[in-house]
Scaffold this active site. Structure first.
Site, PDB file in Angstrom:
ATOM      1  CE  LYS B  84      -3.814   2.094   2.665  1.00 15.81           C
ATOM      2  NZ  LYS B  84      -4.638   1.970   3.899  1.00 15.81           N
ATOM      3  CB  SER B 159      -8.009   3.647   2.941  1.00 15.18           C
ATOM      4  OG  SER B 159      -7.131   3.023   3.867  1.00 15.18           O
ATOM      5  CB  SER B 183      -8.195   0.889   5.923  1.00 17.06           C
ATOM      6  OG  SER B 183      -8.912   2.098   5.859  1.00 17.06           O
TER       7      SER B 183
END
Lengths: 502, 500, 123
Positions: B84, B159, B183
């Site tokens: 990420k 996210s 997330s």
């Protein structure tokens, strides 16, 4: 105890406090002191950034790179507790760090890690003698935080600079804040408080006490009120005082300025003012475009601190003898005057030197005389401490003892002191090779005295005729023959014996 | 693509590692195939913000050389993984999905990433996410949204949407995400993969661009629970660079993965099965509960009465911390400075932050600044901290009675991109995940079925430090159910090229 | 709101222990445009009127949702600022290498020699 002040124009050094009894000054100092740790508060960069090229003492943590996290320096916590204990504070069992949020280019994270409502220590005091009275100033708290980076403004003046250059080397250096209660009543008290505080910090070895370089910084809150009034007047904060003299002068100036306003029926503004050394006055620092709201909240990246009583005991056990105790001991243990003891204990180094010299075998009175006199003069003149000079502590002990034993006289000793202090060398060799030792051989001295008596029949006759002064010229003659290497009293005694025997 | 790689898209890390170990497959082949698959899917997904083709192939070849030289290598050596884009890797760009950090290169590596690197893992790229991990759909990325491999017109959740999507697409066997309020778990649920959020403090946050420091936690996306356990084991443990990491020894979850659930007490929190659940989600989760019962688990209904306060509490604490954490993005030391190099400071701050941050980030900074501001701290921040205690205490009470909790991860399946236009309805996506972050507990989402062709996720929550228990309970379901082999098909629009 | 005057950036300007309670903040959730503008200024977000108005609406809605916590009885409930409390997580006072200056300045939007550079500070 309050000293009264009066309104007046800018104050000169030593300017006498006024005689008006209209106002009482209320002064509190906030002192920031960088801690003498090896590493920074929350990362492994060096705490001693002096002389380092810009931005070479910086890592992801102290320059606030995305993702970096703080880890607290245990030593800095211990130094703060040590200081707090020396200032008679209580150490709560729980403490924590908080974030103080504000934007400024020298603050890389947009917040300073500081302590808000649970500082490492609370409720202490610092008391000291000033002009024969005891002043007791409360210490609100001693807490720990991190220093910021440094800014250089193009054209040197902040408000007109088109740009500012930033160096983050200082950023994150452990910074202790010592918040004083508004218990001081004059510029003199404020200066003395700061002197004593610096003395304690340097004794503890937690700070180098340098106001000029900013490793120690002082802000003052000053307000005036009618004597005896318990309410505080409008508080003005003074910054930019970079020496003890500046602290004294700025506060004197500010007291006079505020008194002047009050006399004219005006109220001082609650504001921050900066001391401008070159103009000998304080000036209002421009009101910020934004009022601040620091939005303190607990630092989530740092678990809280639990200060065990055991840790407090350990730190207490490391407490060195503090200046006041040390001075008192020098008086009782060595019979020094309190003045001598006070000067000798001004710094831990000078006190340590004195004790080393005494421990080396020089009598305390002689040690005090030397250190406060000729040695102090040389140290100041040449900016070199005795221990680092060519003479050294051991050298002074030997030199002093030669004088004590009467092996050399005072004049010779002073000359040798300077020479050895500056260039080093072996004391005995010098005394030997230059024939500086006293003529202590009784036979030789007697031979010289007889020679002088034989060569000065007139003086001899005068003396024997009752003129006491004539003896002095004979003594002078003997001293000349020995090139000053004789004890004048012993020579006088010898001549009396010889002349009365004749 | 070489013949050896064909069909490995659904393999577990363990199986891939065995193939690498036996030299049936090289990391270079595996990595090459991953990079090709990413390229194939990218037009539909936009799962990546930067790719690291050369860097990845170099790492892969280094791993192959080590294996050929019969050096003792980690099981994870040579396995491709995506990161990420909130995780720092030395000399690589990191944007946190923000335009403000466009062009920024990190000079250091996150601890969790460094541990995987030391194990020989191959980083293929940085994945898309909501800006500064704030969001539940990946639509808040400053670089455009990510699509869901099951239906690219739908959100992969967020996210960590890019990390979930690329694993769901079978492009890489695993990726890392971060979970502040769900997330990892919510996008895992929406993409039909495994997403594990460890106990707070188990995996170092050093090098993770902070959203909310007291809530953030790094964790893996995988297709198998066992793979999540392997990555977790590699990353977990105290880090001298993160003072919030726990010093308790890390329990190896792998040996007990297959211990099953017979005799375990599993709680189903009543409040998590409320009316907000879509019918398909409810049905899938109820079926999962039944399957656990079949496996010998003792199912108990439990209550966490403060659940509905979770979101309110979260939306005080997370914005408060983020408003402070994002203050460093001021254009002084890094980032896109606006409007010009030497604009007056105040103007520079205002413009840089106005243009650099997207609407959601600004909203949360505003909210956080407000709740911390003078006069409002007690009513909001202090109060939220107290309610946080209540929520954590309720979990503790429940965990004195049950070994783990099972619940849905998200009230609904993937929603079309653009469907949730107002902030509050987007925040509601996290209603079942935020309490876990507030209490610092371990939680995992695993596939448990479909609603209208879109995956449903089952959440398993454990007590603090019971990461191994959570993985064991999840693994039992995975083994008993058949969902792990379900894979999305490459959209027709993209099938002109060679597919796995 | 009574406020403390901001420091000049020199570390620390003392502490204001006046976190006062303003209960009207929670429970109502209504924000004035002026308040929104003030918060934007504190956060250094240069927002235009339209953005401020939009935020005024959005934040009011969110705050009214958040105000649910105001009704919770939290008497004698401890505050929980962090989870996984491990007290005294500190390091020994040892130095570690700093970053090379070129890496420090690699992302600098503007520099002058080895300094970071910003425009006029006219606060």
């Amino acid at each position: 105890m309050a000293s009264q002040v009066t309104a007046g124009p800018a104050v000169e050094d030593g300017g006498a406090p006024g005689i008006s009894a209209k106002y009482e000054a209320v002064i509190g100092l906030e002192v920031h002191a960088q801690l003498l740790t090896e590493s920074k508060m929350f990362c492994g960069c060096r705490a001693d950034y002096a002389q380092m090229p810009p931005n070479t003492n910086v890592c992801p943590v102290c320059m606030g790179l995305p993702g970096a996290l703080p880890v607290m320096n245990r030593k800095a916590v211990e130094y703060t507790i040590l200081t707090a204990l020396a200032l008679n504070c209580t150490i709560p069992e729980e403490s924590k760090f908080d974030r103080k949020n504000y934007f400024y280019p020298d603050l890389p994270k947009g917040y300073q890690i500081s302590q808000y409502d649970m500082p490492l220590s609370l409720n202490g005091h610092l008391s000291f003698e000033l002009e024969g009275r005891r002043v007791r100033a409360g210490i609100t708290r001693v807490h720990l935080e991190e220093d910021t980076g440094t800014l250089q403004h193009a054209g040197s003046v902040l408000h007109t600079a088109a740009s500012s250059a930033i160096d983050y080397n200082r950023c994150g250096v452990p910074l202790m804040e010592i918040v004083g209660e508004p218990d001081l009543r004059s510029a003199e008290e404020a200066r003395e408080y700061l002197v004593r505080l610096r003395q304690i910090l340097t004794y503890l070895g937690v700070n180098d006490g340098n106001l000029e370089t900013g490793s120690m910084r002082c802000d003052a809150n000053v307000s005036l009120r009618p004597p005896g009034d318990s309410q505080l007047g409008v508080k003005v904060e003074i910054k930019n005082m970079n020496s003890f003299r500046a602290v004294h002068r700025a506060i004197q100036y500010e007291i006079a300025r505020q008194a002047g306003l009050l006399d004219m029926g005006e109220k001082p503004l609650q504001e921050t003012r900066g001391w401008v050394e070159t103009e000998s006055r304080t000036v209002s620092q421009r009101t910020k475009e934004y009022a601040a709201d620091y939005r303190y909240f607990p630092e989530p990246d740092l678990p809280p601190l639990q200060i065990s009583r055991q840790l407090v005991e350990e730190i207490t056990s490391q407490m060195p003898e503090l200046p006041e105790q040390k001075a008192a001991r020098l008086v009782t243990q060595f019979g020094l005057s309190s003045y001598e003891a006070g000067v000798l204990t001004a710094t831990r180094a000078s006190a340590d030197t004195f004790e080393a010299v005494v421990a080396g075998g020089l009598p305390p009175q002689a040690a005090s005389r030397w250190l406060l006199g000729d040695v102090a003069k040389l140290e100041t003149e040449h900016r070199t401490r005795l221990a680092e000079s060519g003479l050294g502590v051991a050298g002074l002990v030997r030199l002093g003892n030669l004088v004590e034993k009467g092996s050399i006289n005072g004049t010779t000793a002073k000359a040798l002191l300077e020479e050895l202090f500056l260039s080093g060398g072996d004391l005995d060799d010098l005394v030997q090779s230059r024939g500086l030792s006293m003529v202590s051989d009784a036979a030789e001295l007697r031979r010289m005295a007889e020679e002088v008596i034989a060569a000065n029949p007139k003086s001899v006759a005068d003396f024997q005729g009752g003129k006491e002064a004539a003896l002095q010229s004979l003594v002078g003659g003997v001293m000349k023959l020995t090139r000053g290497r004789a004890d004048a009293r012993a020579v006088t005694q010898l001549l009396r014996e010889l002349l009365s025997a004749e | 693509m070489t013949a050896a790689v064909a069909g490995t898209g659904n393999w577990s890390i363990t199986r891939l590692a065995q193939a690498l170990e036996k030299k049936e497959l090289s990391s270079e082949e595996l990595t090459g195939a991953a990079l090709d698959s990413i390229d194939t899917w990218e037009p539909a997904l936009h799962a990546y913000l930067s790719q690291m083709r050369e860097h990845a192939l170099d790492s892969a070849r280094a791993s192959d050389r080590a294996r050929l030289a019969d050096e003792k290598v980690s099981l994870l050596s040579g396995i491709p993984i995506a990161l990420k884009d909130v995780l720092c890797l030395e000399n690589q760009p990191v944007t946190a999905g923000s335009r403000l950090l466009e062009g920024f290169t990190s000079p250091y590596t996150a601890t969790a990433v460094a541990r995987l690197k030391a194990a020989g893992m191959v980083f293929v790229g940085k994945t898309n996410c909501d800006e500064f991990a704030m969001g539940s759909s990946t639509e808040n990325s400053g670089y455009g949204p990510t699509g869901n491999p099951w239906d690219p017109a739908c959100s992969p959740g967020g996210s960590s949407g890019g990390s979930a999507a690329t694993v769901a697409a079978r492009s890489v066997p695993c990726s890392l995400g971060t979970d502040t309020g769900g997330s990892i778990r919510q996008p895992a649920s929406l993409c039909g993969v495994v997403g594990f959020k460890p106990t707070y403090g188990r995996v170092s946050r050093y090098g993770l661009i902070a959203f909310a420091s007291s809530l953030d936690q790094i964790g893996p996306f995988t297709r198998r629970v066992e793979d999540a356990a392997l990555l977790y084991r590699e990353m977990a443990g105290a880090d001298p660079m993160d003072s919030t990491t726990l010093s308790d020894p890390v329990e190896d979850p792998v040996p007990q993965l297959s211990a099953g659930v017979a005799g375990l007490r599993l709680g189903v929190p009543r409040e998590y099965m409320g009316s907000a659940l879509s019918p398909g989600v409810r049905a899938a989760v109820e079926a999962a509960i039944a399957l656990y019962q079949e496996q010998g688990a003792i199912i108990e209904e439990v209550s966490l009465p403060s659940t509905d306060l979770g979101l309110s509490t979260y939306y005080v604490i997370a914005p408060a911390e983020c408003s402070s954490n994002l203050a460093r993005f001021d254009g002084v030391r890094y980032g896109n400075r606006l409007p010009s190099e030497l604009a007056p400071l105040t103007e520079m701050y205002l413009e840089t932050r106005r243009k650099g941050f997207g609407p959601e980030v600004k909203r949360r900074i505003m909210l956080g600044t407000y709740v911390l501001s003078h006069g409002y701290y007690d009513a909001y921040y202090r109060k939220a901290q107290q309610v946080r205690s209540l929520i954590a205490n309720e979990f503790s009470t429940v965990f004195s009675k049950v070994d783990a909790l099972i619940a849905p991860t998200s009230p609904s399946v993937a929603f079309p991109l653009g469907a949730k236009s107002d902030a509050l309805s987007m925040y509601m996506c996290d209603v079942l995940t935020v309490p876990v972050n507030l209490a610092g507990l371990p939680g995992i989402s695993i596939p448990c079925g479909f609603e209208d062709g879109l995956p449903v996720g089952l959440q398993v929550i454990g007590p603090r430090l019971a990461d191994a228990m959570v993985l064991r309970v999840a693994h039992a379901y995975e083994e008993a159910s058949g969902w792990k082999d379900e894979a999305p098909k490459l959209p027709h629009t993209l099938t002109t090229g060679e597919a796995l | 709101m009574s406020r403390e005057v901001e420091g000049t950036g020199a570390a620390g300007t003392g502490v204001d222990l006046g976190h006062s309670s303003r209960e009207e903040g929670a429970g109502e959730g209504e924000l004035s445009l002026a308040q929104v503008a003030e918060v934007a200024t504190l956060a250094r977000l240069g927002l235009e009127r339209g953005e401020l108005e939009q935020l005024q609406k959005e934040l009011s809605v969110i705050l009214s949702h958040i105000s649910a916590i105001a009704a919770v009885n939290t008497e004698s409930v401890a505050e929980m600022a962090r989870v996984g409390e491990t007290a005294n997580s500190w390091r020994e006072d040892v130095t570690t290498p700093s970053l090379p200056v070129e890496l420090v300045l690699a992302n600098a939007p503007a520099r002058q020699g080895d300094h970071f550079l910003v425009g006029a500070i006219q606060e």
